[in-house]
Design a protein around this motif. Structure first.
Motif, PDB file in Angstrom:
ATOM      1  N   THR A 248      24.518  40.447  15.392  1.00 21.77           N
ATOM      2  CA  THR A 248      25.806  41.099  15.218  1.00 21.77           C
ATOM      3  C   THR A 248      25.847  42.331  16.110  1.00 21.77           C
ATOM      4  OG1 THR A 248      25.087  42.558  13.430  1.00 21.77           O
ATOM      5  CG2 THR A 248      25.858  40.364  12.794  1.00 21.77           C
ATOM      6  N   LEU A 249      26.947  43.021  16.091  1.00 20.31           N
ATOM      7  CA  LEU A 249      27.042  44.255  16.875  1.00 20.31           C
ATOM      8  C   LEU A 249      26.112  45.335  16.342  1.00 20.31           C
ATOM      9  CD1 LEU A 249      30.896  44.381  17.413  1.00 20.31           C
ATOM     10  CD2 LEU A 249      29.134  43.717  19.051  1.00 20.31           C
ATOM     11  N   ARG A 250      25.749  45.249  15.076  1.00 22.58           N
ATOM     12  CA  ARG A 250      24.868  46.240  14.465  1.00 22.58           C
ATOM     13  C   ARG A 250      23.392  45.877  14.584  1.00 22.58           C
ATOM     14  NH1 ARG A 250      27.309  48.640   8.991  1.00 22.58           N
ATOM     15  NH2 ARG A 250      29.181  49.536   9.895  1.00 22.58           N
ATOM     16  N   GLY A 251      23.088  44.724  15.114  1.00 20.49           N
ATOM     17  CA  GLY A 251      21.697  44.311  15.273  1.00 20.49           C
ATOM     18  C   GLY A 251      21.486  42.896  14.758  1.00 20.49           C
ATOM     19  N   ILE A 252      20.258  42.575  14.468  1.00 23.33           N
ATOM     20  CA  ILE A 252      19.897  41.249  13.980  1.00 23.33           C
ATOM     21  C   ILE A 252      19.707  41.318  12.473  1.00 23.33           C
ATOM     22  CG2 ILE A 252      18.181  39.416  14.099  1.00 23.33           C
ATOM     23  CD1 ILE A 252      17.587  40.379  16.960  1.00 23.33           C
ATOM     24  N   TRP A 253      20.372  40.414  11.760  1.00 20.10           N
ATOM     25  CA  TRP A 253      20.328  40.395  10.306  1.00 20.10           C
ATOM     26  C   TRP A 253      19.750  39.076   9.817  1.00 20.10           C
ATOM     27  CZ3 TRP A 253      22.527  44.216   7.044  1.00 20.10           C
ATOM     28  CH2 TRP A 253      23.101  45.275   7.718  1.00 20.10           C
ATOM     29  N   PRO A 254      18.849  39.131   8.834  1.00 20.39           N
ATOM     30  CA  PRO A 254      18.390  37.881   8.223  1.00 20.39           C
ATOM     31  C   PRO A 254      19.455  37.359   7.258  1.00 20.39           C
ATOM     32  CG  PRO A 254      17.310  39.740   7.189  1.00 20.39           C
ATOM     33  CD  PRO A 254      18.155  40.290   8.302  1.00 20.39           C
ATOM     34  N   ARG A 255      19.641  36.051   7.235  1.00 18.26           N
ATOM     35  CA  ARG A 255      20.688  35.476   6.398  1.00 18.26           C
ATOM     36  C   ARG A 255      20.310  34.054   6.023  1.00 18.26           C
ATOM     37  NH1 ARG A 255      24.902  36.062   4.038  1.00 18.26           N
ATOM     38  NH2 ARG A 255      26.157  34.263   3.712  1.00 18.26           N
ATOM     39  N   LEU A 256      20.622  33.658   4.815  1.00 19.52           N
ATOM     40  CA  LEU A 256      20.431  32.266   4.422  1.00 19.52           C
ATOM     41  C   LEU A 256      21.581  31.439   4.980  1.00 19.52           C
ATOM     42  CD1 LEU A 256      19.264  32.625   0.724  1.00 19.52           C
ATOM     43  CD2 LEU A 256      17.939  31.719   2.630  1.00 19.52           C
ATOM     44  N   PRO A 257      21.335  30.170   5.325  1.00 22.04           N
ATOM     45  CA  PRO A 257      22.417  29.320   5.838  1.00 22.04           C
ATOM     46  C   PRO A 257      23.529  29.151   4.804  1.00 22.04           C
ATOM     47  CG  PRO A 257      20.283  28.264   6.127  1.00 22.04           C
ATOM     48  CD  PRO A 257      20.060  29.485   5.298  1.00 22.04           C
ATOM     49  N   PHE A 258      24.734  28.961   5.283  1.00 22.46           N
ATOM     50  CA  PHE A 258      25.883  28.744   4.408  1.00 22.46           C
ATOM     51  C   PHE A 258      25.889  27.320   3.866  1.00 22.46           C
ATOM     52  CE2 PHE A 258      27.559  32.123   7.205  1.00 22.46           C
ATOM     53  CZ  PHE A 258      27.898  33.041   6.237  1.00 22.46           C
ATOM     54  N   GLY A 259      26.474  27.131   2.692  1.00 21.71           N
ATOM     55  CA  GLY A 259      26.746  25.817   2.158  1.00 21.71           C
ATOM     56  C   GLY A 259      25.569  25.046   1.605  1.00 21.71           C
ATOM     57  N   MET A 260      24.502  25.712   1.257  1.00 21.93           N
ATOM     58  CA  MET A 260      23.326  25.008   0.749  1.00 21.93           C
ATOM     59  C   MET A 260      23.314  24.940  -0.776  1.00 21.93           C
ATOM     60  SD  MET A 260      21.996  24.108   3.532  1.00 21.93           S
ATOM     61  CE  MET A 260      20.396  23.489   3.153  1.00 21.93           C
ATOM     62  N   GLY A 261      24.241  25.608  -1.410  1.00 22.13           N
ATOM     63  CA  GLY A 261      24.300  25.596  -2.871  1.00 22.13           C
ATOM     64  C   GLY A 261      23.606  26.806  -3.468  1.00 22.13           C
ATOM     65  N   GLY A 262      24.113  27.231  -4.592  1.00 21.76           N
ATOM     66  CA  GLY A 262      23.605  28.436  -5.246  1.00 21.76           C
ATOM     67  C   GLY A 262      22.153  28.326  -5.670  1.00 21.76           C
ATOM     68  N   ALA A 263      21.752  27.181  -6.204  1.00 23.17           N
ATOM     69  CA  ALA A 263      20.367  27.017  -6.656  1.00 23.17           C
ATOM     70  C   ALA A 263      19.407  27.102  -5.482  1.00 23.17           C
ATOM     71  CB  ALA A 263      20.205  25.685  -7.380  1.00 23.17           C
TER      72      ALA A 263
END
Length: 60
Positions: A19-34
């Motif tokens: 992102t413009l603020r740097g690199i962020w760790p993130r879980l992939p979208f759409g994998m389900g809450g569990a």
């Protein structure tokens, strides 16, 4: 973020997002809450074991 923390998050299923603020760790979208909860908890456990305090922004 140091290389050990980055590697532990990658092992837990996190991806790196640039992102413009740097690199962020993130879980992939759409994998389900569990799935997201399981992997976020796993990441927190690994970071604690490595004596690092997990940030609130690492959880989903």
């Amino acid at each position: 973020m140091d290389s050990l923390a980055s590697e532990l998050l990658a092992r837990a299923g996190f991806v790196r997002r640039c992102t413009l603020r740097g690199i962020w760790p993130r879980l992939p979208f759409g994998m389900g809450g569990a799935w997201e909860n399981k992997h976020a908890s796993q990441a927190a456990e690994m970071l604690r074991a490595a004596h690092r305090r997990p940030s609130r922004r690492l959880t989903v």
